[in-house]
Write a protein that holds these residues in place. Structure first.
Motif, PDB file in Angstrom:
ATOM      1  N   HIS A 137      49.342  71.799  16.744  1.00  0.00           N
ATOM      2  CA  HIS A 137      49.241  71.142  18.044  1.00  0.00           C
ATOM      3  C   HIS A 137      48.017  71.619  18.822  1.00  0.00           C
ATOM      4  O   HIS A 137      47.447  72.670  18.517  1.00  0.00           O
ATOM      5  N   ALA A 138      47.653  70.841  19.830  1.00  0.00           N
ATOM      6  CA  ALA A 138      46.554  71.230  20.710  1.00  0.00           C
ATOM      7  C   ALA A 138      46.939  72.490  21.476  1.00  0.00           C
ATOM      8  O   ALA A 138      48.052  72.592  22.007  1.00  0.00           O
ATOM      9  N   ALA A 139      46.015  73.457  21.548  1.00  0.00           N
ATOM     10  CA  ALA A 139      46.290  74.706  22.255  1.00  0.00           C
ATOM     11  C   ALA A 139      46.238  74.531  23.764  1.00  0.00           C
ATOM     12  O   ALA A 139      46.726  75.382  24.513  1.00  0.00           O
ATOM     13  N   GLY A 140      45.653  73.446  24.242  1.00  0.00           N
ATOM     14  CA  GLY A 140      45.563  73.190  25.680  1.00  0.00           C
ATOM     15  C   GLY A 140      45.169  71.744  25.940  1.00  0.00           C
ATOM     16  O   GLY A 140      44.791  71.006  25.020  1.00  0.00           O
ATOM     17  N   ILE A 175      44.882  64.021  10.215  1.00  0.00           N
ATOM     18  CA  ILE A 175      44.445  64.078  11.615  1.00  0.00           C
ATOM     19  C   ILE A 175      45.145  62.948  12.378  1.00  0.00           C
ATOM     20  O   ILE A 175      45.140  61.800  11.930  1.00  0.00           O
ATOM     21  N   PHE A 176      45.729  63.286  13.519  1.00  0.00           N
ATOM     22  CA  PHE A 176      46.489  62.297  14.291  1.00  0.00           C
ATOM     23  C   PHE A 176      45.831  61.926  15.623  1.00  0.00           C
ATOM     24  O   PHE A 176      46.451  61.278  16.461  1.00  0.00           O
ATOM     25  N   VAL A 177      44.599  62.356  15.834  1.00  0.00           N
ATOM     26  CA  VAL A 177      43.887  62.025  17.071  1.00  0.00           C
ATOM     27  C   VAL A 177      42.521  61.445  16.714  1.00  0.00           C
ATOM     28  O   VAL A 177      42.071  61.544  15.576  1.00  0.00           O
ATOM     29  N   GLU A 178      41.874  60.868  17.714  1.00  0.00           N
ATOM     30  CA  GLU A 178      40.553  60.283  17.522  1.00  0.00           C
ATOM     31  C   GLU A 178      39.566  60.878  18.516  1.00  0.00           C
ATOM     32  O   GLU A 178      39.957  61.332  19.599  1.00  0.00           O
ATOM     33  N   LYS A 179      38.313  60.838  18.147  1.00  0.00           N
ATOM     34  CA  LYS A 179      37.265  61.300  19.052  1.00  0.00           C
ATOM     35  C   LYS A 179      37.311  60.480  20.337  1.00  0.00           C
ATOM     36  O   LYS A 179      37.422  59.261  20.314  1.00  0.00           O
ATOM     37  N   GLY A 180      37.232  61.171  21.479  1.00  0.00           N
ATOM     38  CA  GLY A 180      37.293  60.504  22.775  1.00  0.00           C
ATOM     39  C   GLY A 180      38.689  60.442  23.366  1.00  0.00           C
ATOM     40  O   GLY A 180      38.859  60.026  24.513  1.00  0.00           O
ATOM     41  N   GLU A 181      39.686  60.873  22.616  1.00  0.00           N
ATOM     42  CA  GLU A 181      41.069  60.827  23.078  1.00  0.00           C
ATOM     43  C   GLU A 181      41.395  62.058  23.928  1.00  0.00           C
ATOM     44  O   GLU A 181      40.987  63.170  23.611  1.00  0.00           O
ATOM     45  N   LYS A 182      42.148  61.851  24.998  1.00  0.00           N
ATOM     46  CA  LYS A 182      42.621  62.963  25.817  1.00  0.00           C
ATOM     47  C   LYS A 182      43.967  63.434  25.280  1.00  0.00           C
ATOM     48  O   LYS A 182      44.827  62.622  24.940  1.00  0.00           O
ATOM     49  N   VAL A 183      44.130  64.750  25.207  1.00  0.00           N
ATOM     50  CA  VAL A 183      45.367  65.312  24.678  1.00  0.00           C
ATOM     51  C   VAL A 183      45.941  66.330  25.657  1.00  0.00           C
ATOM     52  O   VAL A 183      45.245  66.844  26.529  1.00  0.00           O
ATOM     53  N   LYS A 184      47.218  66.615  25.482  1.00  0.00           N
ATOM     54  CA  LYS A 184      47.918  67.608  26.286  1.00  0.00           C
ATOM     55  C   LYS A 184      48.256  68.816  25.427  1.00  0.00           C
ATOM     56  O   LYS A 184      48.389  68.715  24.205  1.00  0.00           O
ATOM     57  N   ALA A 185      48.409  69.954  26.071  1.00  0.00           N
ATOM     58  CA  ALA A 185      48.822  71.161  25.361  1.00  0.00           C
ATOM     59  C   ALA A 185      50.145  70.903  24.648  1.00  0.00           C
ATOM     60  O   ALA A 185      51.078  70.370  25.230  1.00  0.00           O
ATOM     61  N   GLY A 186      50.194  71.265  23.374  1.00  0.00           N
ATOM     62  CA  GLY A 186      51.416  71.065  22.608  1.00  0.00           C
ATOM     63  C   GLY A 186      51.507  69.721  21.918  1.00  0.00           C
ATOM     64  O   GLY A 186      52.453  69.473  21.177  1.00  0.00           O
ATOM     65  N   GLN A 187      50.521  68.850  22.134  1.00  0.00           N
ATOM     66  CA  GLN A 187      50.547  67.533  21.490  1.00  0.00           C
ATOM     67  C   GLN A 187      50.227  67.672  19.998  1.00  0.00           C
ATOM     68  O   GLN A 187      49.307  68.388  19.608  1.00  0.00           O
ATOM     69  N   LEU A 188      50.987  66.988  19.168  1.00  0.00           N
ATOM     70  CA  LEU A 188      50.732  66.995  17.725  1.00  0.00           C
ATOM     71  C   LEU A 188      49.362  66.376  17.451  1.00  0.00           C
ATOM     72  O   LEU A 188      49.086  65.251  17.889  1.00  0.00           O
TER      73      LEU A 188
END
Length: 235
Positions: A137-140, A175-188
């Motif tokens: 997951h994203a660390a932040g 990989i479950f995200v794309e360049k330019g995407e905003k993520v939250k801490a804990g998001q897969l």
């Protein structure tokens, strides 16, 4: 329609008078009679007589309009109150949400390499060994600035955080995200893999300061500054 009827009747009267042979006087009398005022009752416009018992009178609309306006204001007030309550709830949830955390929960990995010299060079990260496909997951909170194949990482994800640091996640098999995407801490954001320069399934976790080419920082220290303990490295 009334004017047309009068004109038509006048024409008919003139024609009848002419045919009867009474002459101009008869024609004039017919025209005078037809042009006389017509009683309201004859035109269906109402009169002094009361309405029949089986005919309903019109209901004034003012009361209905006021009631409708009051009901509409009440509905608007209810919607606004509901939205305000929902906004407060979202704010409370956001305030309670962790802003920083480990990429993988404790007890789901083991440290296999630290931020230290290794094999005649320097290893600029922490390796978290785990079975292939283990989610991480994203660390932040942050913005994904890279997501895809990259050199020795095989695959890599880079997330830029509001404090100017960049977290790097390497060797993932998915990989479950794309360049330019905003993520939250804990998001897969991905699954552990063994791509690139790797000797086994693990997540390479790295921290850079300033930009993608900035100084690399020990992830253990970086996490500790944010109140997160990562054991397995150091003395």
């Amino acid at each position: 329609m009334l004017a047309s009827a009068v004109v038509g009747a006048t024409a008919a009267a003139l024609s009848t008078a002419a045919a009867s042979g009474d002459g101009i006087q008869a024609m004039a009398a017919s025209v005078t009679a037809l042009q006389a005022p017509v009683p309201d009752t004859a035109l269906g416009m109402g009169g002094p007589e009361p309405l029949p018992a089986d005919v309903a009178a019109e209901v004034p609309m003012n009361g209905r309009t006021l009631l409708a306006a009051t009901a509409a204001k009440g509905r608007v007030a209810t919607i606004q109150a509901t939205r305000a309550a929902r906004a407060r709830q979202i704010a409370l949830i956001e305030a309670a949400r962790p802003k920083w955390l480990l990429p993988m929960p404790k007890n789901t990995f083991r440290i296999s390499s630290c931020f230290a010299p290794r094999w005649g060079s320097f290893h600029y990260g922490v390796d978290m060994a785990a079975p292939g496909g283990t989610p991480f997951h994203a660390a932040g909170d942050g913005l994904v600035i890279e997501a895809g194949p990259m050199g020795g990482y095989g695959n890599v994800i880079m997330i830029e955080h509001a404090d100017g640091t960049i977290t790097v996640y390497g060797h993932e098999q998915r990989i479950f995200v794309e360049k330019g995407e905003k993520v939250k801490a804990g998001q897969l954001i991905g699954q552990v893999g063994n791509l690139g320069q790797s000797t086994g399934y693990h997540l390479h976790f790295e921290v850079r300061v300033g930009d993608v080419n900035g100084d690399k920082m020990d992830p253990v220290d970086w996490l500790e500054e944010r109140g997160i303990s990562l054991t397995g490295c150091g003395l």
